[in-house]
Scaffold this motif. Structure first.
Motif: not given
Lengths: 259, 266
Positions: B91-107, B126-136
């Motif tokens: 039942e999650l929308n795209n944004e909610q699913l994206k948030d969920l996926r940051t909490k669930v790792g898949f190897l 994933a750091l730059t695109r999902v967590l939006k970390i820009k500081d090198q």
């Protein structure tokens, strides 16, 4: 009866495929206008698609111009219209042959490579890995590639046109003595806006079709090694068909608008 | 003597389980999934507690991977409920699913490293695109932290094609852990590796679980991996879980089918 069953399942598959492509297209457009455009990947794709195709497009375009002059010359000489050679070559190359040949070469080289690359990413679960990481694989893989082909194929076609004219000049100097300035003045004088613009616009659509088909075939390929080959192969075939279809439509529309 | 010591099974110790709580992080009820006419999952029920490691055993083609793909929303269940952190995944929308996926790792089984990028770029993706970390500087420190964690700091600037199978799995694990997920899903993490590397990966999974305090579902055929990593083992057959218990409990089972998995482990 069996034929009927096969035919209805064929239609069903075709309709499903059309539906899938429409959904894929809408995903592309949704992601184009979403924030976070992947500029570095777009530039890398432009380099891969444009620069890496330059030699192939250059050589084939040169040979095409050269061969066209060699083939046209005997006929035009028969009618005493030898001086029309630059004119005939430039109109046929700029309006039709240049864009179509460049697009077909790009379909063979680029659509297959995109189809195989994304197909192999699908098989090795790299696309799934991007998706479960929370990143957006459509934005990173699909949007950048389709926009890069839409941008680079017109540039390659324009360059190919110019190289074709050089090829023609080279061929003409086998038998005739014509100055470089006179040849190009005649080529350019034969053309007007209605020759350049429709050709340029249709190459943008050619590029879009090449990128879209390559991405769609690769992104939606099945998970098996064989699927990579199938994706690459069907990307070339489908993109080539789309190019001829778009060309036919473009000629009809141009004729309606200008003539 | 030295050999005997080396063969001693490493187990998840009770003391290591201090981070376990009764909070349910994944709850699956009556999960069904079919592909065409083939019913792969018939009735899956599973609960994963915070800090717990569940190992799923089963023959190939029984739907083990399908279950964890439903957990991250890669596949949609036909019937049943899959809740992660209390949220119904379907039942999650795209944004909610994206948030969920940051909490669930898949190897993934193959590691699924992006082969056109270096190891560092894989880590930063994933750091730059999902967590939006820009500081090198922050990116570098996080990359080196996880690579050192998996024992491969020197691999940062290598391409995936330059790595061995075991190294690829380690890098895949590092890439998954870099976003600090709360749940880890492992799809056959030791498949295709030699016994020594398999054991190293299994120990690494345990070590990383302690370090990052994750809850895990581990799908495997490797009984050594199951022994090392599991708090609880479930056995899957014909689209259902047919046995459940600790590794020791199942090892002592009288059920012939369950016993068949533990033949070489006694």
């Amino acid at each position: 009866m069996a034929d009927q069953v096969i035919s209805s399942s064929g239609w069903k598959k075709w309709l499903e495929s059309v539906g899938d492509q429409t959904v894929f297209l809408s995903r592309f457009f949704r992601n184009v206008f979403r924030g976070g455009f992947e500029w570095s990947e777009f530039v890398r794709q432009c380099y891969e698609i444009g620069y890496r195709s330059l030699t192939l497009v250059g050589i084939t375009s040169f040979i095409m111009g050269l061969v066209l002059i060699l083939q046209l010359r005997p006929t035009l000489v028969e009618f005493g219209a030898e001086s029309m050679l630059p004119h005939t070559l430039s109109v046929s190359v700029i309006r039709e042959i240049g864009p179509v040949i460049t697009a077909i070469i790009c379909a063979g080289k680029i659509a297959s490579s995109i189809g195989a690359e994304l197909g192999s990413m699908k098989v090795t679960e790299q696309i799934d890995a991007m998706e479960v990481s929370g990143a957006n694989p459509v934005q990173y893989l699909v949007v950048t590639r389709i926009l890069a082909t839409s941008f680079m194929v017109p540039l390659l076609a324009m360059l190919g046109d110019v190289i074709s004219l050089f090829g023609g000049y080279f061929a003409l100097n086998f038998t005739d003595d014509i100055s470089f300035t006179l040849y190009f003045t005649k080529c350019v004088a034969a053309l007007d806006f209605t020759d350049y613009m429709p050709a340029l616009i249709k190459t943008i659509f050619f590029g879009f079709a090449i990128g879209f088909v390559g991405c769609y075939k690769g992104y939606t390929s099945d998970k098996g090694t064989e699927s990579v080959g199938i994706a690459a192969n069907s990307a070339v075939v489908t993109a080539s068909l789309w190019i001829f279809f778009i060309d036919m439509m473009a000629v009809q529309i141009t004729n309606l608008l200008y003539y | 003597m030295a050999d005997t010591v080396a063969q001693q099974p490493i187990r998840r110790k009770a003391a290591d389980q201090s981070d376990r709580t009764d909070e349910t992080v994944i709850e699956i009820k009556g999960l069904k999934k079919a592909f065409g006419n083939k019913e792969v999952l018939k009735n899956i029920n599973l609960t994963l507690k915070r800090g717990e490691n569940i190992v799923v055993l089963g023959r190939s083609g029984q739907g083990k991977s399908v279950t964890i793909q439903c957990i991250v929303g890669l596949l949609t269940p036909d019937e049943g409920s899959v809740k992660v952190f209390g949220q119904e995944v379907a039942e999650l929308n795209n944004e909610q699913l994206k948030d969920l996926r940051t909490k669930v790792g898949f190897l993934f089984q193959s590691g699924a490293l992006y082969d056109s990028m270096t190891v560092r770029e894989n880590m930063e993706f994933a750091l730059t695109r999902v967590l939006k970390i820009k500081d090198q500087a922050e990116l570098d420190s996080r990359v080196m932290e996880v690579l050192e964690g998996v024992g491969l700091p020197e691999a940062a600037d290598k391409m995936p094609s330059d790595l061995s199978g075991g190294m690829r799995k380690r890098v895949g694990l590092a890439r998954t852990l870099i976003v600090k997920p709360e749940i880890m899903l492992y799809d056959e993490p030791t498949t295709g590796l030699d016994p020594i590397t398999s054991r190293e990966i299994s120990e690494l999974i345990l070590e990383m679980q302690k370090k990052f305090k994750t809850s895990s579902i581990i799908i495997t055929h490797d009984m050594d991996c199951a022994r090392i990593t599991s708090d609880r083992v479930v056995i899957m057959s014909e689209g259902e879980y047919v046995a459940e218990g600790t590794f020791d409990e199942l090892q002592q089972s009288d059920n012939e089918f369950v016993k068949s998995y533990f033949l070489d482990t006694k």
